[in-house]
Scaffold this motif. Structure first.
Motif, PDB file in Angstrom:
ATOM      1  N   GLN A   4      88.716   3.135  28.233  1.00 19.48           N
ATOM      2  CA  GLN A   4      87.897   3.851  27.258  1.00 19.48           C
ATOM      3  C   GLN A   4      87.342   2.892  26.202  1.00 19.48           C
ATOM      4  O   GLN A   4      86.171   2.985  25.810  1.00 19.48           O
ATOM      5  N   GLN A   7      84.527   0.968  27.574  1.00 23.61           N
ATOM      6  CA  GLN A   7      83.301   1.764  27.627  1.00 23.61           C
ATOM      7  C   GLN A   7      82.623   1.812  26.258  1.00 23.61           C
ATOM      8  O   GLN A   7      81.392   1.701  26.159  1.00 23.61           O
ATOM      9  N   ASN A  10      80.893  -1.384  25.742  1.00 27.18           N
ATOM     10  CA  ASN A  10      79.632  -1.444  26.499  1.00 27.18           C
ATOM     11  C   ASN A  10      78.540  -0.649  25.789  1.00 27.18           C
ATOM     12  O   ASN A  10      77.392  -1.108  25.681  1.00 27.18           O
ATOM     13  N   TRP A  11      78.886   0.551  25.342  1.00 24.52           N
ATOM     14  CA  TRP A  11      77.908   1.380  24.626  1.00 24.52           C
ATOM     15  C   TRP A  11      77.435   0.686  23.353  1.00 24.52           C
ATOM     16  O   TRP A  11      76.260   0.759  22.997  1.00 24.52           O
TER      17      TRP A  11
END
Length: 234
Positions: A4, A7, A10-11
């Motif tokens: 998580q 992620q 990355n965002w």
């Protein structure tokens, strides 16, 4: 958990407009008590008796003692690594806006700029009657304003409106956001609780007590610990 956090990392790299919204859980790692957790302020004190315009008007002694205790509690409090990471992300252009429900000023002390303090600041004082700025020492000494009015911290009390400029600024950033990261808040207080609904971007929620369900990622973790891992991944 690591998946998580990867992620979110990355965002964060992909987003051209990222907003961070923080609450009391952001400051607990600096040694400040939060409000709505099992050990928070409001489990010990009913906010309706102290953090209200009614208390300011009708029970000023209790009001003054409560906020004096909170101000004294800030004396040795400093920003933690999570605050400094957010300030660094701002400088690097990874975060475009920080809004906070906290009144402690720790984001600014950590080096963040243009922070919207949605619930005001406990680090400055004004007169309730004439609205003139006053010295903090005068409030702590339980002195009155020159006009005879009662002094108070520049915090938003229950029943008062949020600072309009801070609210409008945050709302504008939320609508433009491609990523919103909410950290350390139960999102129980209106109207701030509505802000994450104002974005069409990705949303991440980091808090020790997960009470929300409408986020793309929900992570039960301390603010500083989560931010340190994301920063290391970056």
């Amino acid at each position: 958990m690591l998946e998580q956090l990867q992620q979110i990392k990355n965002w964060l790299e992909e987003s051209r407009h990222t907003v961070v919204l923080t609450g009391a859980g952001m400051s607990t790692e600096s040694g400040l008590a939060d409000f709505r957790s099992k050990s928070g302020w409001w489990q010990q004190i009913d906010p309706r008796t102290v953090a209200t315009t009614e208390a300011l008007t009708h029970n000023y002694q209790l009001f003054q003692q409560f906020y004096s205790a909170r101000i004294h509690a800030l004396a040795d409090i400093t920003p933690h690594e999570g605050h400094r990471i957010l300030a660094d992300w701002q400088k690097r252009g990874l975060v475009q806006h920080i809004a906070t429900q906290n009144v402690d000023g720790l984001h600014t002390l950590a080096g963040s700029h243009n922070v919207d303090e949605l619930h005001g600041s406990i680090r400055s004082v004004r007169c309730q009657k004439c609205h003139a700025a006053a010295e903090m020492s005068s409030f702590l000494a339980n002195e009155a304003c020159r006009c005879g009015g009662r002094l108070r911290p520049n915090v938003v009390l229950f029943g008062e409106n949020l600072p309009q400029q801070a609210w409008n600024s945050t709302l504008s950033h939320m609508k433009a956001a491609q990523l919103v990261i909410v950290i350390g808040t139960s999102l129980e207080v209106y109207p701030v609780s509505q802000l994450p609904h104002m974005t069409n971007g990705k949303t991440a929620y980091i808090n020790l007590e997960i009470e929300q369900s409408h986020f793309d990622i929900m992570l039960k973790e301390k603010a500083g610990e989560a931010l340190k891992i994301i920063d290391a991944l970056l």
